[in-house]
Design a protein around this motif. Structure first.
Motif, mmCIF file in Angstrom:
data_model
loop_
_atom_site.group_PDB
_atom_site.id
_atom_site.type_symbol
_atom_site.label_atom_id
_atom_site.label_comp_id
_atom_site.label_asym_id
_atom_site.label_seq_id
_atom_site.Cartn_x
_atom_site.Cartn_y
_atom_site.Cartn_z
ATOM 1 N N GLY A 59 93.631 5.310 36.196
ATOM 2 C CA GLY A 59 94.159 6.226 35.180
ATOM 3 C C GLY A 59 93.760 5.791 33.784
ATOM 4 O O GLY A 59 93.378 6.606 32.945
ATOM 5 N N ALA A 60 93.843 4.486 33.521
ATOM 6 C CA ALA A 60 93.447 3.971 32.206
ATOM 7 C C ALA A 60 91.960 4.169 31.978
ATOM 8 O O ALA A 60 91.531 4.594 30.894
ATOM 9 N N LEU A 61 91.149 3.869 32.978
ATOM 10 C CA LEU A 61 89.702 4.064 32.840
ATOM 11 C C LEU A 61 89.357 5.534 32.638
ATOM 12 O O LEU A 61 88.489 5.869 31.836
ATOM 13 N N SER A 62 90.033 6.397 33.358
ATOM 14 C CA SER A 62 89.809 7.831 33.205
ATOM 15 C C SER A 62 90.174 8.290 31.802
ATOM 16 O O SER A 62 89.461 9.082 31.194
ATOM 17 N N GLY A 63 91.273 7.753 31.276
ATOM 18 C CA GLY A 63 91.700 8.108 29.923
ATOM 19 C C GLY A 63 90.709 7.648 28.863
ATOM 20 O O GLY A 63 90.607 8.250 27.804
ATOM 21 N N MET A 64 89.978 6.590 29.153
ATOM 22 C CA MET A 64 88.968 6.097 28.214
ATOM 23 C C MET A 64 87.620 6.774 28.414
ATOM 24 O O MET A 64 86.668 6.468 27.718
ATOM 25 N N GLY A 65 87.536 7.673 29.392
ATOM 26 C CA GLY A 65 86.297 8.402 29.615
ATOM 27 C C GLY A 65 85.283 7.654 30.456
ATOM 28 O O GLY A 65 84.104 7.981 30.453
ATOM 29 N N ILE A 66 85.718 6.653 31.198
ATOM 30 C CA ILE A 66 84.789 5.838 31.973
ATOM 31 C C ILE A 66 84.483 6.463 33.329
ATOM 32 O O ILE A 66 83.523 6.098 33.974
ATOM 33 N N GLY A 67 85.250 7.390 33.783
ATOM 34 C CA GLY A 67 84.970 8.014 35.066
ATOM 35 C C GLY A 67 85.857 7.501 36.171
ATOM 36 O O GLY A 67 85.389 7.156 37.248
ATOM 37 N N GLY A 68 87.132 7.437 35.890
ATOM 38 C CA GLY A 68 88.088 6.946 36.874
ATOM 39 C C GLY A 68 88.097 7.760 38.151
ATOM 40 O O GLY A 68 88.382 7.240 39.223
#
Length: 132
Positions: A13-22
């Motif tokens: 979820g954190a990675l997705s929120g940063m735009g990394i592709g969670g």
């Protein structure tokens, strides 16, 4: 296993929120760690994306002006593409879908790596040029 799932959900979820592709990482986690079949993992990824995008939409609505004309245009074509993509995914062998998805992730990762290395080299060259 519940603790591992919780930790994975928080990190993804954190990675997705940063735009990394969670979401892509979620599919990898589900298939490799939890032994979920590819199609089910992709379905769970879409379910995950619904909640992540709803939270992002709320933030964008409160902080920015969203161009609704573009939004509706892209949404219409996205729904049509999703329909045909789902039909194609059901018509293709899941093992092939897994290999194609893995290949796509490797290509995307390779491109990102090359871009980062190139940017790092430019930055390093600029620093060396300024010191001389």
């Amino acid at each position: 296993m519940v603790i591992l799932d919780f930790v994975a959900a928080v990190l993804l979820g954190a990675l997705s929120g940063m735009g990394i592709g969670g979401g892509g990482l979620l599919v990898i986690y589900l298939t490799l760690v939890r032994s979920v079949d590819q199609i089910s993992a992709q379905g769970l990824n879409l379910f995950f994306f619904i909640f992540a995008s709803a939270a992002a939409l709320f933030v964008h609505l409160t902080k920015r002006h969203i161009p609704f004309g573009i939004l509706f245009f892209c949404s219409a074509f996205g729904m049509v593409a999703a329909y045909f993509g789902a039909a194609a995914a059901n018509a293709v062998d899941p093992a092939l879908v897994r290999k194609l998805f893995g290949g796509m992730l490797m290509i995307a990762g390779g491109i990102a790596l090359l871009r980062n290395v190139s940017a790092w080299r430019r930055t390093k060259a600029e620093r060396n040029g300024k010191k001389s």
